[in-house]
Motif scaffolding. Structure first.
Motif, PDB file in Angstrom:
ATOM      1  N   VAL A 160       0.849  -1.201   0.000  1.00 51.20           N
ATOM      2  CA  VAL A 160       0.000   0.000   0.000  1.00 51.20           C
ATOM      3  C   VAL A 160       0.878   1.241   0.000  1.00 51.20           C
ATOM      4  CG1 VAL A 160      -1.787   1.292   1.230  1.00 51.20           C
ATOM      5  CG2 VAL A 160      -1.901  -1.198   1.154  1.00 51.20           C
ATOM      6  N   LYS A 161       1.972   1.212   0.784  1.00 56.68           N
ATOM      7  CA  LYS A 161       2.903   2.336   0.787  1.00 56.68           C
ATOM      8  C   LYS A 161       3.463   2.572  -0.610  1.00 56.68           C
ATOM      9  CE  LYS A 161       4.613   2.127   5.542  1.00 56.68           C
ATOM     10  NZ  LYS A 161       5.796   1.866   6.383  1.00 56.68           N
ATOM     11  N   PHE A 162       3.812   1.471  -1.300  1.00 55.48           N
ATOM     12  CA  PHE A 162       4.342   1.586  -2.660  1.00 55.48           C
ATOM     13  C   PHE A 162       3.310   2.248  -3.574  1.00 55.48           C
ATOM     14  CE2 PHE A 162       5.286   0.175  -6.946  1.00 55.48           C
ATOM     15  CZ  PHE A 162       6.666   0.242  -7.015  1.00 55.48           C
ATOM     16  N   ASP A 163       2.048   1.830  -3.447  1.00 54.98           N
ATOM     17  CA  ASP A 163       0.976   2.421  -4.261  1.00 54.98           C
ATOM     18  C   ASP A 163       0.843   3.914  -3.994  1.00 54.98           C
ATOM     19  OD1 ASP A 163       0.483  -0.092  -5.227  1.00 54.98           O
ATOM     20  OD2 ASP A 163      -1.262  -0.480  -3.957  1.00 54.98           O
ATOM     21  N   ILE A 164       0.885   4.278  -2.695  1.00 51.62           N
ATOM     22  CA  ILE A 164       0.766   5.691  -2.325  1.00 51.62           C
ATOM     23  C   ILE A 164       1.934   6.477  -2.906  1.00 51.62           C
ATOM     24  CG2 ILE A 164       0.778   7.335  -0.396  1.00 51.62           C
ATOM     25  CD1 ILE A 164      -0.438   5.048   1.314  1.00 51.62           C
ATOM     26  N   PHE A 165       3.134   5.941  -2.705  1.00 55.67           N
ATOM     27  CA  PHE A 165       4.344   6.598  -3.177  1.00 55.67           C
ATOM     28  C   PHE A 165       4.255   6.831  -4.690  1.00 55.67           C
ATOM     29  CE2 PHE A 165       9.035   6.626  -1.727  1.00 55.67           C
ATOM     30  CZ  PHE A 165       9.307   7.713  -2.528  1.00 55.67           C
ATOM     31  N   GLU A 166       3.814   5.801  -5.406  1.00 52.98           N
ATOM     32  CA  GLU A 166       3.738   5.898  -6.863  1.00 52.98           C
ATOM     33  C   GLU A 166       2.731   6.965  -7.296  1.00 52.98           C
ATOM     34  OE1 GLU A 166       4.053   2.665 -10.350  1.00 52.98           O
ATOM     35  OE2 GLU A 166       2.413   2.359  -8.943  1.00 52.98           O
ATOM     36  N   ARG A 167       1.600   7.027  -6.610  1.00 48.87           N
ATOM     37  CA  ARG A 167       0.566   8.013  -6.963  1.00 48.87           C
ATOM     38  C   ARG A 167       1.010   9.439  -6.652  1.00 48.87           C
ATOM     39  NH1 ARG A 167      -5.325   5.272  -6.071  1.00 48.87           N
ATOM     40  NH2 ARG A 167      -4.702   3.134  -6.459  1.00 48.87           N
ATOM     41  N   LEU A 168       1.826   9.574  -5.605  1.00 52.88           N
ATOM     42  CA  LEU A 168       2.294  10.900  -5.218  1.00 52.88           C
ATOM     43  C   LEU A 168       3.535  11.334  -5.974  1.00 52.88           C
ATOM     44  CD1 LEU A 168       1.915  10.592  -1.349  1.00 52.88           C
ATOM     45  CD2 LEU A 168       0.447  11.888  -2.896  1.00 52.88           C
ATOM     46  N   ASN A 169       4.131  10.411  -6.714  1.00 50.38           N
ATOM     47  CA  ASN A 169       5.402  10.664  -7.369  1.00 50.38           C
ATOM     48  C   ASN A 169       5.197  11.565  -8.587  1.00 50.38           C
ATOM     49  OD1 ASN A 169       8.030  10.506  -8.298  1.00 50.38           O
ATOM     50  ND2 ASN A 169       7.725   8.511  -9.281  1.00 50.38           N
ATOM     51  N   SER A 170       5.042  12.850  -8.335  1.00 46.05           N
ATOM     52  CA  SER A 170       4.715  13.776  -9.417  1.00 46.05           C
ATOM     53  C   SER A 170       5.693  14.942  -9.486  1.00 46.05           C
ATOM     54  CB  SER A 170       3.292  14.329  -9.209  1.00 46.05           C
ATOM     55  OG  SER A 170       3.205  14.937  -7.922  1.00 46.05           O
ATOM     56  N   GLY A 171       6.885  14.758  -8.941  1.00 51.92           N
ATOM     57  CA  GLY A 171       7.876  15.826  -8.948  1.00 51.92           C
ATOM     58  C   GLY A 171       8.410  16.101 -10.328  1.00 51.92           C
ATOM     59  N   ALA A 172       9.248  17.147 -10.428  1.00 50.08           N
ATOM     60  CA  ALA A 172       9.824  17.525 -11.717  1.00 50.08           C
ATOM     61  C   ALA A 172      10.696  16.404 -12.268  1.00 50.08           C
ATOM     62  CB  ALA A 172      10.655  18.801 -11.553  1.00 50.08           C
ATOM     63  N   VAL A 173      11.391  15.695 -11.358  1.00 46.00           N
ATOM     64  CA  VAL A 173      12.186  14.539 -11.759  1.00 46.00           C
ATOM     65  C   VAL A 173      11.548  13.317 -11.117  1.00 46.00           C
ATOM     66  CG1 VAL A 173      14.466  13.475 -11.769  1.00 46.00           C
ATOM     67  CG2 VAL A 173      14.265  15.966 -11.809  1.00 46.00           C
ATOM     68  N   GLN A 174      10.844  12.530 -11.906  1.00 47.17           N
ATOM     69  CA  GLN A 174      10.097  11.397 -11.361  1.00 47.17           C
ATOM     70  C   GLN A 174      11.038  10.278 -10.916  1.00 47.17           C
ATOM     71  OE1 GLN A 174       6.451  10.100 -12.672  1.00 47.17           O
ATOM     72  NE2 GLN A 174       5.744  12.146 -12.233  1.00 47.17           N
ATOM     73  N   LEU A 175      10.666   9.639  -9.838  1.00 46.14           N
ATOM     74  CA  LEU A 175      11.449   8.524  -9.332  1.00 46.14           C
ATOM     75  C   LEU A 175      11.120   7.250 -10.095  1.00 46.14           C
ATOM     76  CD1 LEU A 175      11.091   9.152  -5.497  1.00 46.14           C
ATOM     77  CD2 LEU A 175      12.991   9.795  -6.974  1.00 46.14           C
ATOM     78  N   GLU A 176      12.129   6.401 -10.243  1.00 38.76           N
ATOM     79  CA  GLU A 176      11.953   5.125 -10.930  1.00 38.76           C
ATOM     80  C   GLU A 176      11.400   4.089  -9.947  1.00 38.76           C
ATOM     81  OE1 GLU A 176      12.518   4.891 -14.184  1.00 38.76           O
ATOM     82  OE2 GLU A 176      13.212   6.957 -14.274  1.00 38.76           O
ATOM     83  N   SER A 177      10.873   2.989 -10.511  1.00 36.76           N
ATOM     84  CA  SER A 177      10.252   1.951  -9.672  1.00 36.76           C
ATOM     85  C   SER A 177      11.193   1.416  -8.608  1.00 36.76           C
ATOM     86  CB  SER A 177       9.759   0.795 -10.549  1.00 36.76           C
ATOM     87  OG  SER A 177       8.709   1.222 -11.378  1.00 36.76           O
ATOM     88  N   GLN A 178      12.471   1.205  -8.962  1.00 38.38           N
ATOM     89  CA  GLN A 178      13.391   0.646  -7.975  1.00 38.38           C
ATOM     90  C   GLN A 178      13.731   1.654  -6.890  1.00 38.38           C
ATOM     91  OE1 GLN A 178      13.986  -2.559  -7.960  1.00 38.38           O
ATOM     92  NE2 GLN A 178      15.069  -2.387  -6.015  1.00 38.38           N
ATOM     93  N   GLU A 179      13.700   2.937  -7.219  1.00 41.25           N
ATOM     94  CA  GLU A 179      13.914   3.962  -6.199  1.00 41.25           C
ATOM     95  C   GLU A 179      12.754   3.954  -5.199  1.00 41.25           C
ATOM     96  OE1 GLU A 179      16.431   7.552  -8.111  1.00 41.25           O
ATOM     97  OE2 GLU A 179      14.548   7.139  -9.133  1.00 41.25           O
ATOM     98  N   LEU A 180      11.554   3.706  -5.705  1.00 35.24           N
ATOM     99  CA  LEU A 180      10.394   3.591  -4.821  1.00 35.24           C
ATOM    100  C   LEU A 180      10.541   2.373  -3.919  1.00 35.24           C
ATOM    101  CD1 LEU A 180       7.434   4.351  -7.292  1.00 35.24           C
ATOM    102  CD2 LEU A 180       8.764   5.945  -5.953  1.00 35.24           C
ATOM    103  N   ARG A 181      10.941   1.236  -4.509  1.00 39.21           N
ATOM    104  CA  ARG A 181      11.120   0.011  -3.708  1.00 39.21           C
ATOM    105  C   ARG A 181      12.198   0.220  -2.650  1.00 39.21           C
ATOM    106  NH1 ARG A 181      11.317  -2.282  -8.998  1.00 39.21           N
ATOM    107  NH2 ARG A 181       9.203  -2.862  -9.619  1.00 39.21           N
ATOM    108  N   ASN A 182      13.258   0.925  -3.021  1.00 44.05           N
ATOM    109  CA  ASN A 182      14.352   1.182  -2.092  1.00 44.05           C
ATOM    110  C   ASN A 182      13.867   1.953  -0.869  1.00 44.05           C
ATOM    111  OD1 ASN A 182      17.174   1.358  -1.273  1.00 44.05           O
ATOM    112  ND2 ASN A 182      17.060   3.506  -1.864  1.00 44.05           N
ATOM    113  N   ALA A 183      12.881   2.819  -1.076  1.00 45.21           N
ATOM    114  CA  ALA A 183      12.339   3.604   0.030  1.00 45.21           C
ATOM    115  C   ALA A 183      11.372   2.794   0.887  1.00 45.21           C
ATOM    116  CB  ALA A 183      11.626   4.839  -0.509  1.00 45.21           C
ATOM    117  N   ILE A 184      10.662   1.856   0.254  1.00 43.46           N
ATOM    118  CA  ILE A 184       9.587   1.131   0.947  1.00 43.46           C
ATOM    119  C   ILE A 184      10.047  -0.215   1.501  1.00 43.46           C
ATOM    120  CG2 ILE A 184       7.274   0.147   0.692  1.00 43.46           C
ATOM    121  CD1 ILE A 184       7.382   3.211   0.464  1.00 43.46           C
TER     122      ILE A 184
END
Length: 371
Positions: A160-184
């Motif tokens: 669920v955290k990954f889903d939230i992170f992905e939906r919020l990932n709207s910055g000027a430089v978008q994070l890649e999937s593995q960067e999201l996994r690294n955080a979660i």
């Protein structure tokens, strides 16, 4: 028809909606408090995000200019990893950052004198200034400036955290999937795949310059780490377990392997190192290259292709697991090159390459020529 279907599945819908509803709390922190919490480790700024910090000093400076000018900035989303009332050691992080990593890193960096302001247009007189150089009234203004934060409850599971992170990932430089996994998906396995991504044989096979690896996009975006994860996600028939999307499957594998004990993880680590060493010795640095046929001859398209990497690394890994004395003969090498004349193999490494059927197909084809 849709209305009837909804009625039939109402109970299931209620259960899913309840499970997926996220408990949150709004809070405001002044910058002085935020910096103190980051310094104490209460708010976790992941070291790898520091390494992969995607904003340059000019972009970070513009954020600081906005804060000085009291221009609104987006909400920071924090994951509450430990209950706020729970007694924990001082070095245990209570919160990790789900969205706002770049902003907090920029703020922390400037307010700890890690970089000086540059590229400012409105407050251009401040260009070249470190935080310590600012006049007292601006230091006070920054310390007292508040940022809206939204804390997400500690009971939310990693997916669920990954889903939230992905939906919020709207910055000027978008994070890649593995960067999201690294955080979660933090844990020992996550640490190991980041370490293995630096393996010299592996970097040579990916075409990463050993002297300046940080300049390579695969490293900047943690694609190299995802390729290590892909390896473990498919070896020994693991790919058969893919039931969700490719992205979700890799996340599930991260979560699963993070629960392995140290001995099993050490065994997996040694196996990866052994396979990469074997491949570079037997097939050379272009082992994962992709070719196309022109005038009945093979022409190099790219020195590294992810789909070719899947097929060859997993097939060889499985062969080594079956027989430790396995070696690649001259005939096998010739058959591997001939695969680029094979329509079925070409289909499996083109188009929707992350479809389960194509992944399993290309691994099976390569295993077929290694007999």
């Amino acid at each position: 028809m849709a209305s009837s279907n909804l009625k039939d599945n109402l109970e299931k819908l209620q259960i899913v909606a309840k499970e997926r509803t996220v408990k949150t709390q709004n809070i405001e922190y002044d910058l002085e408090t935020l910096v103190k919490k980051i310094k104490k480790g209460i708010i976790k700024l992941n070291p790898d995000y520091q390494r992969n910090h995607r904003w340059n000093d000019s972009e970070s400076s513009r954020l600081m200019e906005s804060l000085i000018l009291n221009i609104p900035i987006p909400t920071v989303y924090l994951s509450q990893d430990v209950d706020v009332d729970e007694e924990v050691d001082d070095d245990v992080a209570r919160y990790s950052v789900i969205d706002g990593q770049q902003r907090l890193t920029a703020i922390y960096g400037f307010m700890t004198n890690a970089y000086k302001l540059e590229g400012l247009e409105v407050l251009e007189l401040l260009n070249g200034s470190y935080y310590k150089d600012l006049p007292p009234f601006l230091i006070r203004r920054l310390e007292e400036r508040t940022i809206k934060c939204l804390r997400i409850d500690s009971t939310v599971d990693p997916q669920v955290k990954f889903d939230i992170f992905e939906r919020l990932n709207s910055g000027a430089v978008q994070l890649e999937s593995q960067e999201l996994r690294n955080a979660i998906y933090r844990g020992k396995f996550n640490d190991i795949i980041k370490e293995l991504a630096k393996n010299e044989d592996f970097r040579k096979l990916l075409g990463i310059d050993l002297k300046n690896p940080e300049e390579n996009n695969k490293v900047k975006k943690m694609q190299d780490v995802e390729y290590v994860l892909r390896f473990y996600s498919y070896i020994d028939g693991e790919g058969e377990n893919m039931k969700k999307s490719f992205k979700d499957f890799l996340s599930e594998q991260m979560d699963k392997y993070n629960k392995f004990d140290s001995n099993d993880l050490e065994r997996l680590k040694k196996h990866f190192e052994k396979v990469m060493s074997f491949i570079i010795i037997q097939l050379g640095t272009d082992a994962f290259a992709k070719y196309k046929v022109e005038n009945e001859k093979l022409k190099l398209q790219s020195h590294f292709n992810a789909a070719v990497y899947d097929a060859i690394s997993i097939a060889i890994s499985d062969k080594i697991m079956e027989d430790e004395t396995f070696t690649i003969t001259t005939q096998m090498k010739q058959r591997l090159k001939q695969l680029f004349f094979n329509d079925d193999f070409i289909d499996s490494i083109n188009g929707s390459t992350n479809d389960k059927s194509k992944i399993l197909k290309r691994i099976k084809i390569v295993k077929g020529v290694l007999k």
